[in-house]
Write a protein that holds these residues in place. Structure first.
Motif, PDB file in Angstrom:
ATOM      1  N   GLY A 188       0.821  -1.200   0.000  1.00  0.00           N
ATOM      2  CA  GLY A 188       0.000   0.000   0.000  1.00  0.00           C
ATOM      3  C   GLY A 188       0.856   1.251   0.000  1.00  0.00           C
ATOM      4  O   GLY A 188       2.003   1.246   0.462  1.00  0.00           O
ATOM      5  N   GLN A 215      -8.073  -8.001  -2.915  1.00  0.00           N
ATOM      6  CA  GLN A 215      -7.806  -6.571  -3.061  1.00  0.00           C
ATOM      7  C   GLN A 215      -7.937  -6.149  -4.525  1.00  0.00           C
ATOM      8  O   GLN A 215      -7.295  -6.722  -5.401  1.00  0.00           O
ATOM      9  N   GLY A 217      -7.588  -3.609  -7.890  1.00  0.00           N
ATOM     10  CA  GLY A 217      -6.438  -2.868  -8.403  1.00  0.00           C
ATOM     11  C   GLY A 217      -6.201  -3.053  -9.888  1.00  0.00           C
ATOM     12  O   GLY A 217      -5.684  -2.155 -10.555  1.00  0.00           O
ATOM     13  N   PRO A 263      -2.608  -0.450  -3.982  1.00  0.00           N
ATOM     14  CA  PRO A 263      -3.621  -0.394  -2.927  1.00  0.00           C
ATOM     15  C   PRO A 263      -3.353   0.779  -1.994  1.00  0.00           C
ATOM     16  O   PRO A 263      -2.236   1.326  -1.968  1.00  0.00           O
ATOM     17  N   ALA A 267      -2.863  -1.330   3.229  1.00  0.00           N
ATOM     18  CA  ALA A 267      -3.352  -2.539   2.571  1.00  0.00           C
ATOM     19  C   ALA A 267      -2.255  -3.103   1.680  1.00  0.00           C
ATOM     20  O   ALA A 267      -1.193  -2.493   1.498  1.00  0.00           O
ATOM     21  N   ARG A 269      -1.757  -6.057  -1.927  1.00  0.00           N
ATOM     22  CA  ARG A 269      -2.404  -6.905  -2.936  1.00  0.00           C
ATOM     23  C   ARG A 269      -1.434  -8.010  -3.334  1.00  0.00           C
ATOM     24  O   ARG A 269      -0.252  -7.740  -3.615  1.00  0.00           O
TER      25      ARG A 269
END
Length: 337
Positions: A188, A215, A217, A263, A267, A269
């Motif tokens: 993130g 997640q 994206g 992200p 967070a 991904r």
């Protein structure tokens, strides 16, 4: 395209093994998705769900290793472009991608090379494996085998969808297809630090497969400057067309530009990508499509910033050198002695 695309289509691979009507419906859906959008979700693909969960788990364990363990298998140690890269090590369209990643290919021995060998011959070779996570090697090699078998079956379905002989693409991948896996973690980051997880690009092989976590994206450019999110869908793989298929069909099939947005801060991904390409010594022909399909071909539409040539090995090597400038120095050191 006759209507505005707002989502990525979902296709059921089990229909390919169903009744004649189901099989024909599947091939029609496949042809539409690959021509009009270049992306689709594939469900009932046949790759064991427990294996996919295990590969996701061990990938997270790899990225959680201390830096010294990950750097012990850094790509800079491999002239075959295999291994780990920190975030911002890979370049897309001149900008660093904010993702850390681990690359591997088919587990094959180095080729004997001489002054007469093509430069791409040095791309074949062993992978690097972290001693701190011995489970990684057998799991990833097992997943690679399963993905290769499934993707070759899907590639044969593509041949039928194009009304070509089912084995039309077989000579291009032969006994040594270019199997490439990339484990990717997108950390993130705040909006002020930029949002390029990976920049806009096309993939260069036959087919690409992506196992996403929860997640979001991934974004797909369905029309110029019109982006659609490929949101995570449980129990599916995201499939997209590579430039080899676009080129081989004179642009009837579509290799679509896509990107990943980082992200938000706090967070992350996890994406696990599998790329099926032609064997490195292949030369890509222009396949003769039936007239009703050939008249709808767009012509070669390769991204000028991600050029494709019919010489597969040269193209693959050029892409690796361009996107990994640090490793390119090691590669050139190896070939110059």
């Amino acid at each position: 395209m006759s209507q505005t695309v707002t989502s990525i289509p979902l296709i059921d691979f089990s229909q390919f093994s169903g009744s004649p009507d189901q099989r024909e419906a599947f091939l029609s859906q496949l042809r539409y998705a690959a021509r009009e959008i270049g992306f689709f979700y594939l469900k009932n693909h046949g790759v064991d769900a427990q294996l996919l969960h295990a590969v996701q788990r061990v990938s997270r364990e790899f990225f959680a290793l201390p830096d010294e363990d990950k750097l012990s298998v850094a790509m800079i140690h491999s002239s075959h472009f295999r291994g780990y890269n920190r975030a911002a090590s890979e370049i897309t369209r001149g900008q660093p991608d904010w993702r850390e990643q681990f690359d591997l290919g088919a587990e094959r021995p180095k080729l004997p090379v001489s002054e007469k060998s093509p430069a791409w011959a040095r791309l074949q070779g062993p992978n690097q494996w972290p001693a701190a996570l011995p489970e990684l090697r057998p799991l990833l090699l097992h997943w690679q085998q399963e993905m290769t078998a499934m993707s070759l079956r899907l590639l044969r379905a593509f041949a039928l969808a194009l009304r070509l002989p089912e084995d039309a693409f077989d000579p291009l991948y032969g006994e040594k297809p270019n199997e490439h896996i990339k484990l990717i973690r997108y950390p993130g980051r705040s909006e002020s630090s930029g949002n390029q997880g990976v920049g806009a690009h096309k993939d260069s092989g036959f087919l690409s497969f992506l196992l996403q976590d929860e997640q979001r994206g991934l974004q797909v450019e369905v029309e110029e400057n019109q982006w659609v999110e490929a949101l995570p869908v449980a129990d599916t793989l995201v499939v997209n067309i590579g430039e080899l298929l676009e080129l081989a069909t004179n642009g009837y099939l579509r290799a679509t530009v896509h990107r990943v947005i980082s992200p938000p801060a706090g967070a992350e991904r996890l994406s696990l990508a599998f790329f099926l390409g032609a064997q490195l010594d292949a030369v890509v022909p222009l396949f003769p499509l039936p007239e009703e399909l050939a008249k709808e071909a767009r012509g070669e539409a390769s991204d000028p910033l991600n050029p494709l040539f019919r010489d597969v090995g040269f193209n693959y090597l050029k892409g690796r050198l361009r996107s990994h400038p640090d490793v390119a120095q090691r590669y050139y050191a190896d070939i110059t002695g």
